[in-house]
Design an enzyme around this catalytic site. Structure first.
Site, PDB file in Angstrom:
ATOM      1  CE  LYS A 234      -4.151   1.703   2.281  1.00  0.00           C
ATOM      2  NZ  LYS A 234      -4.888   2.053   1.061  1.00  0.00           N
TER       3      LYS A 234
HETATM    4  N1  PMP Z   1      -7.432  -1.267  -3.304  1.00  0.00           N
HETATM    5  C1  PMP Z   1      -6.906  -0.058  -3.095  1.00  0.00           C
HETATM    6  C2  PMP Z   1      -6.190   0.617  -4.205  1.00  0.00           C
HETATM    7  C3  PMP Z   1      -7.050   0.561  -1.839  1.00  0.00           C
HETATM    8  O1  PMP Z   1      -6.538   1.778  -1.629  1.00  0.00           O
HETATM    9  C4  PMP Z   1      -7.764  -0.094  -0.822  1.00  0.00           C
HETATM   10  C5  PMP Z   1      -7.940   0.568   0.508  1.00  0.00           C
HETATM   11  N2  PMP Z   1      -6.867   0.249   1.372  1.00  0.00           N
HETATM   12  C6  PMP Z   1      -8.284  -1.366  -1.080  1.00  0.00           C
HETATM   13  C7  PMP Z   1      -8.103  -1.923  -2.335  1.00  0.00           C
HETATM   14  C8  PMP Z   1      -9.033  -2.120  -0.022  1.00  0.00           C
HETATM   15  O2  PMP Z   1      -8.166  -2.494   1.029  1.00  0.00           O
HETATM   16  P1  PMP Z   1      -8.698  -2.690   2.517  1.00  0.00           P
HETATM   17  O3  PMP Z   1      -9.936  -3.490   2.425  1.00  0.00           O
HETATM   18  O4  PMP Z   1      -7.599  -3.430   3.183  1.00  0.00           O
HETATM   19  O5  PMP Z   1      -8.931  -1.341   3.072  1.00  0.00           O
END
Ligand code: PMP
Length: 288
Positions: A157
């Protein structure tokens, strides 16, 4: 509404709480120039961070993936988050943890001599898609593609990966949409700019295989929930022409939670019973 830099409260920075407006960095911060930054978005529900430790572990993993050692353990990050929530009395809040390469002896692309820094802030963040949430969000189709995992570490991330998301979301909002659906470098359906995607066809669920984009924690939670409900989940490559045949669609993400989708480009979806049920079950689970 006040700018995010101009609020009351405290931000945890490099080991201690700072008054909100004083949590600043120097203009020659490496991350600002080269996107050497990773972050987490988390939600605290009724005093408890949903999957807090998993978020902290992912933050450390994201750091590792971009060759940046974050100088804190999961336990230390958990304690820091608790400190932030306590300082501003939050029971329900969005939490942003961020780690980055700071200003230091290096100003070129390499940054081994610069300190790795970290901060955590919390604030109130309601429904990510506003009113669209239960009516079904309207999505644009982005012209930018999720890159190959040989181009960028797709399970990190990492700030750099959001550049194309910001451009895609700006284009979407200019057309009156809430977000954009992105294809991947091969042309398969991938994800939205900050959330994963699910589709329903004839009572079964189909979701893109996260082989070049973030396998979100909410995505994993929702897949578990569907399996508990004895609903068949197919994780696979999804071709754009399949969008025509799907009856329901929803997004998952920490900020987005479970948000039904009503439209993607020219394709329409109903906010159906399964989308509503999954959204409600998720709301219950995060507060359980
Ligand atoms: N894809 C992207 C590009 C994101 O920024 C997020 C948010 N973190 C997600 C998917 C979903 O991740 P999560 O469920 O862990 O928040």
């Amino acid at each position: 509404m006040a700018a995010y830099s101009d609020r009351d409260g405290f931000i945890w920075m490099d080991g201690k709480l700072q008054p909100w407006r004083e949590a600043n960095v120097h203009i020659l911060t490496h991350a600002l120039h080269y996107a050497s930054s990773v972050f987490e978005g988390e939600r605290c529900y009724d005093g408890k961070i949903f999957r807090g430790r998993d978020h902290s572990a992912r933050l450390l993993k994201s750091g590792e993936l971009i060759d940046m050692d974050i100088p804190y353990s999961v336990d230390e990050i958990e304690a820091a988050k608790a400190e932030v929530l306590k300082a501003d009395n939050w029971d329900n809040a969005y939490i942003r943890a961020v780690a980055w390469r700071g200003a230091g002896e290096d100003m070129g692309v390499a940054s081994k001599r610069n300190p790795v820094r970290m901060a955590i802030a919390a604030w109130e963040w309601g429904s990510y898609y506003g009113d669209a949430k239960m009516k079904g969000a309207k999505l644009d189709i982005a012209k930018w593609k999720r890159p190959s995992p040989e181009t960028a570490p797709s399970q990190a991330k990492a700030a750099g990966l959001y550049m194309i998301c910001t451009m895609s979301k700006h284009a979407a909002e200019a057309k009156g949409c809430s977000d954009a659906m992105m294809f991947d470098y091969r042309g398969y359906v991938a994800e939205a700019t900050g959330a994963n995607m699910f589709f329903v066809k004839d009572g079964e669920v189909h979701t893109p295989l996260p082989d070049c984009f973030l396998n979100g924690l909410t995505r994993q939670t929702v897949i578990g929930m569907l399996k508990d409900k004895q609903i068949k989940v197919h994780e696979r490559h999804i071709m754009p022409e399949e969008l025509e045949g799907f009856q329901q669609c929803w997004l998952t993400g920490t900020a987005a939670e479970v948000t039904p989708v009503g439209q993607i480009g020219d394709y329409n979806f109903e906010v159906g019973a399964m989308a509503r049920d999954v959204a409600e079950s998720y709301e219950k689970l995060v507060r359980a």
